[in-house]
Design a protein around this motif. Structure first.
Motif, short mmCIF file in Angstrom:
data_model
loop_
_atom_site.label_atom_id
_atom_site.label_comp_id
_atom_site.label_asym_id
_atom_site.label_seq_id
_atom_site.Cartn_x
_atom_site.Cartn_y
_atom_site.Cartn_z
N UNK A 22 -2.14 18.74 -26.30
CA UNK A 22 -2.83 17.83 -27.20
C UNK A 22 -4.30 17.95 -26.86
N UNK A 23 -5.11 18.30 -27.87
CA UNK A 23 -6.52 18.61 -27.65
C UNK A 23 -7.38 17.73 -28.54
N UNK A 24 -8.31 17.01 -27.93
CA UNK A 24 -9.25 16.17 -28.68
C UNK A 24 -10.63 16.78 -28.58
N UNK A 25 -11.19 17.15 -29.73
CA UNK A 25 -12.53 17.75 -29.80
C UNK A 25 -12.70 18.90 -28.80
N UNK A 30 -3.58 16.33 -22.87
CA UNK A 30 -2.30 16.48 -22.17
C UNK A 30 -1.82 17.90 -22.45
N UNK A 31 -1.17 18.50 -21.45
CA UNK A 31 -0.65 19.86 -21.67
C UNK A 31 0.48 20.14 -20.70
N UNK A 32 1.36 21.02 -21.15
CA UNK A 32 2.47 21.49 -20.32
C UNK A 32 2.65 22.97 -20.58
N UNK A 33 3.09 23.67 -19.55
CA UNK A 33 3.37 25.10 -19.64
C UNK A 33 4.53 25.40 -18.72
N UNK A 34 5.46 26.22 -19.19
CA UNK A 34 6.59 26.60 -18.37
C UNK A 34 6.93 28.06 -18.64
N UNK A 35 6.93 28.88 -17.58
CA UNK A 35 7.34 30.28 -17.71
C UNK A 35 8.83 30.31 -17.98
#
Length: 176
Positions: A22-25, A30-35
């Motif tokens: 989730x990116x504001x400007x 918030x962010x998640x990453x999973x290989x």
């Protein structure tokens, strides 16, 4: 428009990972990453729910989703999720090339003297997905699936340093 901001939900399931942000400007909230090599279908929607926690979908400006190239199953899952979310929320979805995503991710690490960047993405076959960009990020070639024996002929001429990035960068370097 005073007080207006861009709020983007972005996600990717095209490669050997699953991610959502989730990116504001332009700043990640918030962010998640999973290989992962398998299991995107089970992980993507719960990941989106977690990054969206506390943020109503109707407040989004848009959603961004990778459209490939990449693994067929992951792309199908991401695009079907986008379609479902667009129908449910009326928030527009924007397709983004996996090459553009990889190029953007590598901008900070690219050598200053690089005259060209080649993004190499895994196909899980013998060929490699390739696209070349100039220092401004302008595409020098169309996206292509290139067999190892044709890479030298495919590669545009470059005067200066060649930067290579993407999840198949090591394979590409081994072919040069």
């Amino acid at each position: 428009m005073k007080g207006r901001f861009l709020l983007i939900l972005a996600y990717d399931a095209a490669a050997a990972a699953c991610s959502a942000a989730l990116v504001r400007d332009g700043v990640p909230v918030a962010r998640e990453w999973q290989a992962m090599t398998r299991g995107h279908a089970e992980v993507l929607v719960p990941m989106i729910e977690r990054v969206m926690r506390g943020t109503p979908f109707h407040t989004l400006t848009a959603m961004g989703v990778t459209v490939g190239p990449g693994a067929f199953t992951g792309l199908r899952i991401a695009l079907a999720t986008a379609r479902g979310l667009v129908l449910a929320t009326k928030v527009p979805a924007i397709g983004v090339s996996s090459f553009d995503v990889a190029l953007h991710q590598t901008e900070a690490a690219r050598p200053r003297d690089a005259a060209m960047t080649v993004i190499a993405l895994e196909t899980k076959r013998t060929d490699i997905y390739l696209q070349a960009f100039d220092v401004s990020g302008v595409a020098l070639t169309a996206p292509a699936s290139v067999p190892p024996e044709d890479i030298a002929r495919w590669l545009p001429p470059v005067e200066g340093t060649l930067a290579v990035a993407g999840d198949a960068a090591d394979r590409l370097i081994g072919c040069l």
